[in-house]
Design a protein around this motif. Structure first.
Motif, PDB file in Angstrom:
ATOM      1  N   PRO A 189      52.881  41.149  48.914  1.00 54.11           N
ATOM      2  CA  PRO A 189      52.453  40.588  47.634  1.00 54.11           C
ATOM      3  C   PRO A 189      51.325  41.410  47.009  1.00 54.11           C
ATOM      4  CG  PRO A 189      52.430  38.920  49.385  1.00 54.11           C
ATOM      5  CD  PRO A 189      52.639  40.245  50.043  1.00 54.11           C
ATOM      6  N   SER A 190      51.160  41.240  45.706  1.00 49.77           N
ATOM      7  CA  SER A 190      50.121  41.925  44.954  1.00 49.77           C
ATOM      8  C   SER A 190      48.732  41.603  45.518  1.00 49.77           C
ATOM      9  CB  SER A 190      50.230  41.475  43.497  1.00 49.77           C
ATOM     10  OG  SER A 190      49.319  42.173  42.725  1.00 49.77           O
ATOM     11  N   GLY A 191      47.863  42.596  45.545  1.00 49.93           N
ATOM     12  CA  GLY A 191      46.483  42.381  45.975  1.00 49.93           C
ATOM     13  C   GLY A 191      46.300  42.325  47.479  1.00 49.93           C
ATOM     14  N   ASN A 192      47.287  42.746  48.243  1.00 40.98           N
ATOM     15  CA  ASN A 192      47.204  42.643  49.704  1.00 40.98           C
ATOM     16  C   ASN A 192      46.909  43.962  50.413  1.00 40.98           C
ATOM     17  OD1 ASN A 192      48.256  39.755  51.072  1.00 40.98           O
ATOM     18  ND2 ASN A 192      48.506  39.996  48.881  1.00 40.98           N
ATOM     19  N   GLY A 193      46.609  45.012  49.637  1.00 34.65           N
ATOM     20  CA  GLY A 193      46.104  46.238  50.241  1.00 34.65           C
ATOM     21  C   GLY A 193      47.088  47.400  50.301  1.00 34.65           C
ATOM     22  N   LYS A 194      48.243  47.268  49.652  1.00 38.62           N
ATOM     23  CA  LYS A 194      49.253  48.332  49.733  1.00 38.62           C
ATOM     24  C   LYS A 194      48.755  49.644  49.132  1.00 38.62           C
ATOM     25  CE  LYS A 194      52.327  45.998  47.407  1.00 38.62           C
ATOM     26  NZ  LYS A 194      51.510  44.792  47.105  1.00 38.62           N
ATOM     27  N   SER A 195      48.265  49.571  47.901  1.00 34.84           N
ATOM     28  CA  SER A 195      47.786  50.796  47.237  1.00 34.84           C
ATOM     29  C   SER A 195      46.572  51.360  47.962  1.00 34.84           C
ATOM     30  CB  SER A 195      47.401  50.515  45.782  1.00 34.84           C
ATOM     31  OG  SER A 195      48.541  50.155  45.056  1.00 34.84           O
ATOM     32  N   THR A 196      45.709  50.474  48.408  1.00 34.31           N
ATOM     33  CA  THR A 196      44.530  50.931  49.146  1.00 34.31           C
ATOM     34  C   THR A 196      44.958  51.679  50.400  1.00 34.31           C
ATOM     35  OG1 THR A 196      43.271  49.033  48.343  1.00 34.31           O
ATOM     36  CG2 THR A 196      42.379  50.195  50.253  1.00 34.31           C
ATOM     37  N   TYR A 242      35.879  47.326  49.230  1.00 33.41           N
ATOM     38  CA  TYR A 242      35.412  47.789  47.926  1.00 33.41           C
ATOM     39  C   TYR A 242      34.115  47.063  47.604  1.00 33.41           C
ATOM     40  CZ  TYR A 242      39.898  50.004  47.027  1.00 33.41           C
ATOM     41  OH  TYR A 242      40.997  50.811  47.085  1.00 33.41           O
ATOM     42  N   THR A 292      31.878  45.755  44.620  1.00 32.31           N
ATOM     43  CA  THR A 292      31.792  45.508  43.181  1.00 32.31           C
ATOM     44  C   THR A 292      30.529  44.687  42.948  1.00 32.31           C
ATOM     45  OG1 THR A 292      33.308  43.660  43.523  1.00 32.31           O
ATOM     46  CG2 THR A 292      34.263  45.659  42.649  1.00 32.31           C
TER      47      THR A 292
HETATM   48  P1  ADP Z   1      48.114  45.927  46.381  1.00 31.11           P
HETATM   49  O1  ADP Z   1      48.405  47.367  46.270  1.00 31.11           O
HETATM   50  O2  ADP Z   1      48.770  45.253  47.549  1.00 31.11           O
HETATM   51  O3  ADP Z   1      48.359  45.188  45.103  1.00 31.11           O
HETATM   52  P2  ADP Z   1      45.346  46.784  46.438  1.00 31.11           P
HETATM   53  O4  ADP Z   1      45.276  47.736  47.552  1.00 31.11           O
HETATM   54  O5  ADP Z   1      45.417  47.300  45.056  1.00 31.11           O
HETATM   55  O6  ADP Z   1      46.550  45.755  46.696  1.00 31.11           O
HETATM   56  O7  ADP Z   1      44.091  45.790  46.522  1.00 31.11           O
HETATM   57  C1  ADP Z   1      43.631  45.187  47.731  1.00 31.11           C
HETATM   58  C2  ADP Z   1      42.358  44.404  47.435  1.00 31.11           C
HETATM   59  O8  ADP Z   1      41.314  45.282  47.056  1.00 31.11           O
HETATM   60  C3  ADP Z   1      42.485  43.417  46.292  1.00 31.11           C
HETATM   61  O9  ADP Z   1      41.692  42.295  46.594  1.00 31.11           O
HETATM   62  C4  ADP Z   1      41.931  44.172  45.113  1.00 31.11           C
HETATM   63  O10 ADP Z   1      41.433  43.284  44.147  1.00 31.11           O
HETATM   64  C5  ADP Z   1      40.843  44.988  45.743  1.00 31.11           C
HETATM   65  N1  ADP Z   1      40.643  46.281  45.051  1.00 31.11           N
HETATM   66  C6  ADP Z   1      41.550  47.260  44.888  1.00 31.11           C
HETATM   67  N2  ADP Z   1      41.022  48.310  44.243  1.00 31.11           N
HETATM   68  C7  ADP Z   1      39.732  47.976  43.972  1.00 31.11           C
HETATM   69  C8  ADP Z   1      38.651  48.644  43.327  1.00 31.11           C
HETATM   70  N3  ADP Z   1      38.771  49.877  42.826  1.00 31.11           N
HETATM   71  N4  ADP Z   1      37.468  47.991  43.247  1.00 31.11           N
HETATM   72  C9  ADP Z   1      37.323  46.765  43.768  1.00 31.11           C
HETATM   73  N5  ADP Z   1      38.292  46.082  44.389  1.00 31.11           N
HETATM   74  C10 ADP Z   1      39.486  46.669  44.490  1.00 31.11           C
END
Ligand code: ADP
Ligand code: ADP
Length: 223
Positions: free
Chosen positions: A41-48, A13, A15
């Motif tokens: 854990p949170s922030g580890n790329g699951k949603s991505t 990403y 930013t």
């Molecule tokens: P999870 O689903 O495991 O909580 P995410 O996939 O949401 O993790 O996020 C993985 C990483 O990418 C994190 O460091 C998060 O801060 C970053 N991230 C996620 N979405 C965005 C975005 N839209 N813009 C910038 N950084 C992002």
């Protein structure tokens, strides 16, 4: 039969000046009819990862094939059409349209796919009955409990009989007994051959999956 295949997916990403690595080379292989939970854990790329697999998000490099389509190589328009036709989505925040009733929310994907209104209504009503909400068809989301709203969202995700159903923390906003009921319903409704990929923090929810993919720091933990 292979339903979801990803190889060496890399995603950052941007930013401002910063480049945040979210996926550092992820490969997954999911078969048709599998129910897979992505944990970690949170922030580890699951949603991505889920967003890259479903084509909501684009990738920097690698390969994503879903249902025979090279998602990463499709145009935005073709990707959107593929999603609408072959995929269903369930989100933590339900994402229902507040001014529409339950049945109107559920029939929306069918109308978008040019199903005739009478047929769309018939199928939406039948789907609401399957999630146990026949008596709430004409309520708006604000008049329903969280568990009921998620049932409507599940009905909406499944009404088009998608090949793949993606669910990102579908029980994250629900108390634990409602969450259990929702995941049981989800398991029951998708048992007829849907491929299901769910992101969850909750080990009890993940325990209902056939297989767990663990993510740490943008990578899949080897089993
Ligand atoms: P999870 O689903 O495991 O909580 P995410 O996939 O949401 O993790 O996020 C993985 C990483 O990418 C994190 O460091 C998060 O801060 C970053 N991230 C996620 N979405 C965005 C975005 N839209 N813009 C910038 N950084 C992002
Ligand atoms: P749940 O056990 O699913 O959490 P609730 O206890 O929140 O359900 O709700 C019980 C009943 O009250 C439900 O039948 C629901 O339709 C109704 N209800 C909940 N919230 C509202 C609201 N804001 N307006 C009208 N009816 C509501």
């Amino acid at each position: 039969q292979r339903m979801v295949y990803a190889a060496n997916v890399v995603k950052h990403y941007h930013t401002g000046e910063l480049e945040v690595p979210a996926l550092r080379g992820v490969s997954v292989d999911i078969w048709a009819g599998e129910f897979v939970a992505i944990m970690g854990p949170s922030g580890n790329g699951k949603s991505t990862l889920m967003n890259c697999l479903s084509g909501i998000d684009t990738i920097d490099s690698g390969l994503v094939i879903v249902d025979g389509y090279e998602i990463h190589a499709l145009s935005d328009k073709a990707r959107t059409a593929h999603r609408a036709k072959r995929m269903g989505f369930v989100f933590q925040g339900f994402n229902l349209i507040p001014v529409l009733t339950a049945v109107e929310n559920v029939e929306l994907p069918l109308l978008a796919a040019s199903v005739k209104p009478a047929e769309a209504r018939r199928r939406a009503v039948a789907m609401l009955a399957r999630v146990g909400l026949d008596d709430r068809a004409h309520h708006r989301p604000g008049e329903l409990s969280g568990g009921q709203q998620q049932r409507v969202a599940i009905a909406r995700a499944l009404v088009g009989n998608p090949a793949v159903v993606w669910a990102d923390e579908p029980t994250g906003n629900l108390d634990s007994s409602t969450a259990t009921a929702i995941v049981e319903l989800f398991v029951e409704l998708t048992a007829g051959g849907h491929t299901v990929v769910i992101v969850t923090h909750d080990p009890a929810i993940a325990a209902r999956a056939h297989r767990v993919i663990d993510m740490v720091d943008g990578r899949v933990v080897p089993v």
